[in-house]
Design a protein around this motif. Structure first.
Motif, PDB file in Angstrom:
ATOM      1  N   UNK A   1      -5.475   6.458  -3.104  1.00 57.94           N
ATOM      2  CA  UNK A   1      -5.300   7.902  -3.272  1.00 57.94           C
ATOM      3  C   UNK A   1      -4.472   8.213  -4.513  1.00 57.94           C
ATOM      4  N   UNK A   2      -4.742   7.488  -5.586  1.00 56.27           N
ATOM      5  CA  UNK A   2      -3.950   7.634  -6.791  1.00 56.27           C
ATOM      6  C   UNK A   2      -4.234   8.912  -7.558  1.00 56.27           C
ATOM      7  N   UNK A   3      -3.168   9.581  -7.917  1.00 54.22           N
ATOM      8  CA  UNK A   3      -3.221  10.746  -8.790  1.00 54.22           C
ATOM      9  C   UNK A   3      -2.049  10.608  -9.753  1.00 54.22           C
ATOM     10  N   UNK A   4      -2.042  11.364 -10.833  1.00 56.59           N
ATOM     11  CA  UNK A   4      -0.866  11.319 -11.705  1.00 56.59           C
ATOM     12  C   UNK A   4       0.431  11.655 -10.950  1.00 56.59           C
ATOM     13  N   UNK A   5       0.355  12.579  -9.999  1.00 58.13           N
ATOM     14  CA  UNK A   5       1.560  12.941  -9.245  1.00 58.13           C
ATOM     15  C   UNK A   5       2.038  11.811  -8.346  1.00 58.13           C
ATOM     16  N   UNK A   6       1.104  11.118  -7.661  1.00 60.21           N
ATOM     17  CA  UNK A   6       1.542  10.013  -6.807  1.00 60.21           C
ATOM     18  C   UNK A   6       2.060   8.845  -7.644  1.00 60.21           C
ATOM     19  N   UNK A   7       1.492   8.653  -8.821  1.00 57.04           N
ATOM     20  CA  UNK A   7       1.985   7.597  -9.700  1.00 57.04           C
ATOM     21  C   UNK A   7       3.425   7.894 -10.133  1.00 57.04           C
TER      22      UNK A   7
ATOM     23  N   UNK B   1       7.691  -1.197  -9.690  1.00 64.96           N
ATOM     24  CA  UNK B   1       7.601  -1.804 -11.012  1.00 64.96           C
ATOM     25  C   UNK B   1       6.218  -1.629 -11.628  1.00 64.96           C
ATOM     26  N   UNK B   2       5.192  -1.662 -10.766  1.00 65.63           N
ATOM     27  CA  UNK B   2       3.823  -1.497 -11.236  1.00 65.63           C
ATOM     28  C   UNK B   2       3.028  -0.722 -10.203  1.00 65.63           C
ATOM     29  N   UNK B   3       1.956  -0.096 -10.658  1.00 65.60           N
ATOM     30  CA  UNK B   3       1.149   0.794  -9.815  1.00 65.60           C
ATOM     31  C   UNK B   3      -0.321   0.539 -10.127  1.00 65.60           C
ATOM     32  N   UNK B   4      -1.108   0.290  -9.093  1.00 62.53           N
ATOM     33  CA  UNK B   4      -2.543   0.069  -9.255  1.00 62.53           C
ATOM     34  C   UNK B   4      -3.311   1.010  -8.338  1.00 62.53           C
ATOM     35  N   UNK B   5      -4.400   1.563  -8.844  1.00 61.57           N
ATOM     36  CA  UNK B   5      -5.249   2.431  -8.034  1.00 61.57           C
ATOM     37  C   UNK B   5      -6.472   1.635  -7.584  1.00 61.57           C
ATOM     38  N   UNK B   6      -6.740   1.694  -6.267  1.00 59.48           N
ATOM     39  CA  UNK B   6      -7.930   1.040  -5.705  1.00 59.48           C
ATOM     40  C   UNK B   6      -9.152   1.869  -6.059  1.00 59.48           C
ATOM     41  N   UNK B   7     -10.290   1.281  -6.253  1.00 61.24           N
ATOM     42  CA  UNK B   7     -10.485  -0.166  -6.282  1.00 61.24           C
ATOM     43  C   UNK B   7     -10.028  -0.734  -7.618  1.00 61.24           C
TER      44      UNK B   7
ATOM     45  N   UNK C   1       0.856  -1.167   0.000  1.00 61.12           N
ATOM     46  CA  UNK C   1       0.000   0.000   0.000  1.00 61.12           C
ATOM     47  C   UNK C   1       0.906   1.235   0.000  1.00 61.12           C
ATOM     48  N   UNK C   2       0.389   2.353  -0.424  1.00 60.28           N
ATOM     49  CA  UNK C   2       1.189   3.568  -0.432  1.00 60.28           C
ATOM     50  C   UNK C   2       1.169   4.251   0.943  1.00 60.28           C
ATOM     51  N   UNK C   3      -0.020   4.429   1.499  1.00 53.16           N
ATOM     52  CA  UNK C   3      -0.170   5.178   2.750  1.00 53.16           C
ATOM     53  C   UNK C   3      -0.364   4.224   3.921  1.00 53.16           C
ATOM     54  N   UNK C   4       0.622   4.203   4.822  1.00 52.36           N
ATOM     55  CA  UNK C   4       0.564   3.369   6.019  1.00 52.36           C
ATOM     56  C   UNK C   4       1.249   4.116   7.152  1.00 52.36           C
ATOM     57  N   UNK C   5       0.902   3.784   8.397  1.00 51.98           N
ATOM     58  CA  UNK C   5       1.599   4.405   9.531  1.00 51.98           C
ATOM     59  C   UNK C   5       3.047   3.924   9.604  1.00 51.98           C
ATOM     60  N   UNK C   6       3.841   4.601  10.379  1.00 50.26           N
ATOM     61  CA  UNK C   6       5.259   4.319  10.620  1.00 50.26           C
ATOM     62  C   UNK C   6       6.111   4.481   9.358  1.00 50.26           C
ATOM     63  N   UNK C   7       5.877   3.684   8.336  1.00 55.53           N
ATOM     64  CA  UNK C   7       6.604   3.840   7.071  1.00 55.53           C
ATOM     65  C   UNK C   7       5.678   3.442   5.936  1.00 55.53           C
ATOM     66  N   UNK C   8       5.455   4.370   5.022  1.00 55.99           N
ATOM     67  CA  UNK C   8       4.601   4.110   3.873  1.00 55.99           C
ATOM     68  C   UNK C   8       5.330   3.392   2.754  1.00 55.99           C
ATOM     69  N   UNK C   9       4.586   3.096   1.708  1.00 48.63           N
ATOM     70  CA  UNK C   9       5.112   2.337   0.585  1.00 48.63           C
ATOM     71  C   UNK C   9       6.231   3.024  -0.181  1.00 48.63           C
TER      72      UNK C   9
END
Length: 124
Positions: A83-89, A98-104, A53-61
Motif C-alpha cells: 500500500x505504498x504511497x509518497x505519504x506512507x513512505x 532505513x529502507x522502504x520497498x513497495x510490493x510487488x 510489513x507495514x500493515x499487520x494486525x495487533x501492531x503494524x510495522x
C-alpha cells in the motif's frame, strides 16, 4: 559476526518465501507474525536486520519501528508494503526505517539490500 534477519509479516506464505530466499543466501532467519510478536522475540533473540510489513494486525510495522527507535535499538529496518504511497513512505522514514520497498518487488532486490547492509557493516 552474526548475520541474523527477522521477518515480520502476517502472511505465512510470504514469510516462508522470504525465509527461503534469505536462508539460501546463508543468513540465520527467524520470524514473527506481527509487531508485538517481534518485540517479544527480540527480548530473547536479537537480530541485525528486520524486514517488516507495514500493515499487520495487533501492531503494524510503523509502530514496531517507533517502539524500536524509542528503545534505541540498533537494528537495520527494511519496510515493505503493498500500500505504498509518497505519504506512507514519508511516514515510514520519519518513524525510523532505513529502507522502504513497495510490493510487488523483485526478491533479488530485497536480498541485495540485506547483503549491502552486512557488507557495509563488515567493512566498518
Amino acid at each position: 559476526m552474526s548475520s541474523t534477519v527477522m521477518i515480520v509479516e502476517d502472511d505465512p506464505a510470504t514469510r516462508r518465501l522470504y525465509r527461503f530466499l534469505l536462508t539460501s543466501s546463508g543468513y540465520t532467519v527467524f520470524e514473527a507474525e506481527d509487531g508485538l510478536s517481534a518485540l517479544e522475540r527480540l527480548d530473547t533473540q536479537p537480530c541485525d536486520v528486520i524486514i517488516t510489513d507495514m500493515n499487520m494486525p495487533r501492531m503494524g510495522g510503523i509502530d514496531l519501528v517507533r517502539t524500536l527507535r524509542q528503545k534505541n535499538a540498533d537494528v537495520y529496518v527494511i519496510m515493505v508494503t503493498a500500500f505504498g504511497t509518497p505519504d506512507t513512505e514519508k511516514l515510514a522514514y520519519r518513524a525510523g526505517v532505513n529502507e522502504y520497498l513497495t510490493k510487488p518487488f523483485d526478491f533479488e532486490e530485497l536480498e541485495r539490500r540485506v547483503e549491502t547492509f552486512f557488507t557495509r557493516r563488515s567493512n566498518g
